[in-house]
Each structure stands twice: as C-alpha cells, then as structure tokens.
Write a protein that holds these residues in place. Structure first.
Motif, PDB file in Angstrom:
ATOM      1  N   ARG A   1     220.424 -33.776  72.439  1.00  0.00           N
ATOM      2  CA  ARG A   1     219.036 -33.348  72.221  1.00  0.00           C
ATOM      3  C   ARG A   1     218.446 -34.014  70.984  1.00  0.00           C
ATOM      4  O   ARG A   1     217.275 -34.429  70.976  1.00  0.00           O
ATOM      5  CB  ARG A   1     218.974 -31.824  72.094  1.00  0.00           C
ATOM      6  CG  ARG A   1     219.267 -31.098  73.403  1.00  0.00           C
ATOM      7  CD  ARG A   1     218.851 -29.634  73.308  1.00  0.00           C
ATOM      8  NE  ARG A   1     219.629 -28.906  72.316  1.00  0.00           N
ATOM      9  CZ  ARG A   1     220.767 -28.263  72.596  1.00  0.00           C
ATOM     10  NH1 ARG A   1     221.254 -28.292  73.828  1.00  0.00           N
ATOM     11  NH2 ARG A   1     221.404 -27.592  71.657  1.00  0.00           N
ATOM     12  N   LEU A   2     219.236 -34.125  69.928  1.00  0.00           N
ATOM     13  CA  LEU A   2     218.757 -34.793  68.718  1.00  0.00           C
ATOM     14  C   LEU A   2     218.367 -36.238  69.022  1.00  0.00           C
ATOM     15  O   LEU A   2     217.311 -36.715  68.581  1.00  0.00           O
ATOM     16  CB  LEU A   2     219.839 -34.752  67.636  1.00  0.00           C
ATOM     17  CG  LEU A   2     220.111 -33.399  66.984  1.00  0.00           C
ATOM     18  CD1 LEU A   2     221.410 -33.453  66.177  1.00  0.00           C
ATOM     19  CD2 LEU A   2     218.947 -32.984  66.082  1.00  0.00           C
ATOM     20  N   CYS A   3     219.208 -36.924  69.759  1.00  0.00           N
ATOM     21  CA  CYS A   3     218.934 -38.328  70.084  1.00  0.00           C
ATOM     22  C   CYS A   3     217.729 -38.462  71.005  1.00  0.00           C
ATOM     23  O   CYS A   3     216.903 -39.377  70.847  1.00  0.00           O
ATOM     24  CB  CYS A   3     220.158 -38.967  70.731  1.00  0.00           C
ATOM     25  SG  CYS A   3     221.560 -39.190  69.613  1.00  0.00           S
ATOM     26  N   LEU A   4     217.612 -37.559  71.969  1.00  0.00           N
ATOM     27  CA  LEU A   4     216.474 -37.614  72.884  1.00  0.00           C
ATOM     28  C   LEU A   4     215.161 -37.387  72.161  1.00  0.00           C
ATOM     29  O   LEU A   4     214.168 -38.079  72.423  1.00  0.00           O
ATOM     30  CB  LEU A   4     216.653 -36.579  73.997  1.00  0.00           C
ATOM     31  CG  LEU A   4     217.701 -36.890  75.063  1.00  0.00           C
ATOM     32  CD1 LEU A   4     217.930 -35.681  75.955  1.00  0.00           C
ATOM     33  CD2 LEU A   4     217.277 -38.088  75.900  1.00  0.00           C
ATOM     34  N   ARG A   5     215.150 -36.435  71.240  1.00  0.00           N
ATOM     35  CA  ARG A   5     213.907 -36.191  70.488  1.00  0.00           C
ATOM     36  C   ARG A   5     213.521 -37.406  69.670  1.00  0.00           C
ATOM     37  O   ARG A   5     212.349 -37.782  69.589  1.00  0.00           O
ATOM     38  CB  ARG A   5     214.065 -34.947  69.598  1.00  0.00           C
ATOM     39  CG  ARG A   5     214.047 -33.640  70.375  1.00  0.00           C
ATOM     40  CD  ARG A   5     213.785 -32.456  69.465  1.00  0.00           C
ATOM     41  NE  ARG A   5     214.874 -32.180  68.559  1.00  0.00           N
ATOM     42  CZ  ARG A   5     215.857 -31.313  68.823  1.00  0.00           C
ATOM     43  NH1 ARG A   5     215.901 -30.677  69.977  1.00  0.00           N
ATOM     44  NH2 ARG A   5     216.810 -31.087  67.930  1.00  0.00           N
ATOM     45  N   TRP A   6     214.520 -38.021  69.047  1.00  0.00           N
ATOM     46  CA  TRP A   6     214.235 -39.219  68.237  1.00  0.00           C
ATOM     47  C   TRP A   6     213.699 -40.339  69.121  1.00  0.00           C
ATOM     48  O   TRP A   6     212.711 -41.003  68.764  1.00  0.00           O
ATOM     49  CB  TRP A   6     215.494 -39.671  67.508  1.00  0.00           C
ATOM     50  CG  TRP A   6     215.294 -40.898  66.676  1.00  0.00           C
ATOM     51  CD1 TRP A   6     214.764 -40.960  65.416  1.00  0.00           C
ATOM     52  CD2 TRP A   6     215.621 -42.248  67.054  1.00  0.00           C
ATOM     53  NE1 TRP A   6     214.740 -42.264  64.976  1.00  0.00           N
ATOM     54  CE2 TRP A   6     215.258 -43.078  65.958  1.00  0.00           C
ATOM     55  CE3 TRP A   6     216.181 -42.829  68.186  1.00  0.00           C
ATOM     56  CZ2 TRP A   6     215.446 -44.464  65.979  1.00  0.00           C
ATOM     57  CZ3 TRP A   6     216.362 -44.202  68.211  1.00  0.00           C
ATOM     58  CH2 TRP A   6     215.990 -45.005  67.114  1.00  0.00           C
ATOM     59  N   LEU A   7     214.334 -40.574  70.257  1.00  0.00           N
ATOM     60  CA  LEU A   7     213.860 -41.616  71.161  1.00  0.00           C
ATOM     61  C   LEU A   7     212.432 -41.350  71.614  1.00  0.00           C
ATOM     62  O   LEU A   7     211.598 -42.265  71.640  1.00  0.00           O
ATOM     63  CB  LEU A   7     214.782 -41.712  72.377  1.00  0.00           C
ATOM     64  CG  LEU A   7     216.083 -42.490  72.193  1.00  0.00           C
ATOM     65  CD1 LEU A   7     216.994 -42.295  73.412  1.00  0.00           C
ATOM     66  CD2 LEU A   7     215.815 -43.977  71.972  1.00  0.00           C
TER      67      LEU A   7
ATOM     68  N   SER B   1     215.102 -43.381  77.839  1.00  0.00           N
ATOM     69  CA  SER B   1     214.233 -44.324  77.139  1.00  0.00           C
ATOM     70  C   SER B   1     213.403 -45.143  78.124  1.00  0.00           C
ATOM     71  O   SER B   1     212.230 -45.444  77.863  1.00  0.00           O
ATOM     72  CB  SER B   1     215.055 -45.251  76.241  1.00  0.00           C
ATOM     73  OG  SER B   1     215.797 -46.197  76.997  1.00  0.00           O
ATOM     74  N   LEU B   2     213.976 -45.491  79.261  1.00  0.00           N
ATOM     75  CA  LEU B   2     213.248 -46.255  80.273  1.00  0.00           C
ATOM     76  C   LEU B   2     212.187 -45.396  80.952  1.00  0.00           C
ATOM     77  O   LEU B   2     211.079 -45.858  81.239  1.00  0.00           O
ATOM     78  CB  LEU B   2     214.221 -46.819  81.306  1.00  0.00           C
ATOM     79  CG  LEU B   2     215.188 -47.880  80.764  1.00  0.00           C
ATOM     80  CD1 LEU B   2     216.253 -48.211  81.803  1.00  0.00           C
ATOM     81  CD2 LEU B   2     214.443 -49.139  80.333  1.00  0.00           C
ATOM     82  N   LEU B   3     212.511 -44.146  81.199  1.00  0.00           N
ATOM     83  CA  LEU B   3     211.548 -43.242  81.826  1.00  0.00           C
ATOM     84  C   LEU B   3     210.418 -42.857  80.879  1.00  0.00           C
ATOM     85  O   LEU B   3     209.342 -42.464  81.326  1.00  0.00           O
ATOM     86  CB  LEU B   3     212.262 -41.978  82.332  1.00  0.00           C
ATOM     87  CG  LEU B   3     213.261 -42.185  83.476  1.00  0.00           C
ATOM     88  CD1 LEU B   3     213.977 -40.874  83.790  1.00  0.00           C
ATOM     89  CD2 LEU B   3     212.568 -42.715  84.719  1.00  0.00           C
TER      90      LEU B   3
END
Length: 205
Positions: free
Chosen positions: A29-35, A64-66
C-alpha cells in the motif's frame, strides 16, 4: 485497488500464485500510494518508464501502467514470480507494455542467453539510466545490497521508493542508499513499516 482516495479507484485483476502476495500488505500500500502520487505529478515525460525491482506478482508495475505509466519493467530472482507477473499483466491488458527480467541471486548476473524454458532476459539486459520511477518492495538487507543497481537503472533526476523496511531498520537503509542517491528520507509509515524515498542526482549535481 490502487487509487487511494481517488474518486475512481483502479481495479487490478491479480492472482498472486505460490509465494507471491495479492498486494494487501502495508508495504505494498505504501508503494502504491507513492506511485499514484508520482504518476499524477509526472506530466513532463513523453514516455514515462517505471521499474519494479523484486516484482513478485507484478502488482506495482501493473498498477503503474494502469495509472498512466507508458512502459514498465519488472525484475525478480524467481522464474515462477515472473510467470505470475506476465500472466497478471495480460489479464489486465498491459502485457505488451511490461518487460520482465530474471535477476540472479547476486549483485551482477553473468552475461548469457535468455533462459530457454522461461525466455526471460537476464538482468544484464535491463537498460541503465532508463527509468523515471523506480520502486522496490523487498527486505531491508536486500535493498541495501542492490542500492547500486537501483541507482544504475534510474535516469538522472529520477525518483525512487523502497519499502519492505521496518521502522527500526530505516537508519541502516538510509545510510546504504545515501552512498548512491540523494534526498534519502522516510516519507511515510504504516503499521511499523516505512517507505523510504530518494532521488538519483542529476548530471549537473
């Protein structure tokens, strides 16, 4: 889902496979929010490329692509993880924009032909200085060990984020990354895990 508080969340069709999660961990979740934040802010690139180092099921690269990335690459030491990521990318309609690379369990993979069974190119074929956003959600000791590679494959001025790091490990990871990157700091924390962000120096720095 990889949309945070966005009004229209991005839905990802994902099968984790054996040993590869479905993205529900705090570090993911942390990485997704940053992306999401960086992709929303990155409007100046004609073709924005994202590197997901330690990609597992491919959730970060696919997200990231979506969410607006043009191309992405995923790296993992496990061939089965790469097969899972490839399948998930196809299921989400981004298979033609995700490249996958097999890393050896060392800092430098020896040159050689692509694995004839899985047909994934080796780490030595991953282009250097090619990725605007680099993310690695792996264990702290591994993050420290691959810090030179994360820097190598990121464009000058590109941004990086790493997780899989416990709060008490943050200082060691920051020290390891700071030998190769700048602006290294803890950007966010959730459930005892931290997200550490950094930037590759520009050529003029």
């Amino acid at each position: 889902r990889a949309g945070g508080d966005e009004p229209a969340p991005t839905v990802i069709k994902l099968e984790g496979g054996p040993g590869f999660g479905t993205g529900e961990h705090a570090t993911t979740r942390l990485c997704l929010r940053w992306l999401n934040e960086r992709l929303d802010a990155s409007t100046g690139h004609q073709e924005l490329a994202v590197l997901d180092y330690g990609c597992g099921s491919g959730i970060l690269a696919i997200a990231s692509l979506l969410r607006g990335g043009d191309t992405a690459a995923g790296v993992d030491i496990d061939k089965t993880a790469l097969e899972s990521a490839a399948s998930n990318a196809v299921n989400n309609g981004v298979g033609d924009r995700l490249s996958l690379y097999l890393a050896e369990d060392t800092l430098e993979a020896p040159p050689g032909p692509a694995d004839p069974k899985y047909r994934f190119p080796g780490l030595h074929e991953l282009p250097a200085g090619a990725f605007h956003l680099t993310v690695a959600n792996i264990l702290a000791p591994v993050v420290i060990g691959i810090a030179p590679l994360l820097a190598l494959h990121t464009v000058p001025g590109g941004e990086l984020a790493v997780s899989g790091v416990l709060k008490e490990q943050a200082d060691d990871v920051i020290e390891g990354l700071s030998a190769h990157l700048v602006d290294v700091r803890v950007a966010e924390e959730e459930g005892g895990w931290v997200l550490i962000t950094a930037r590759k120096p520009r050529l003029t720095e």
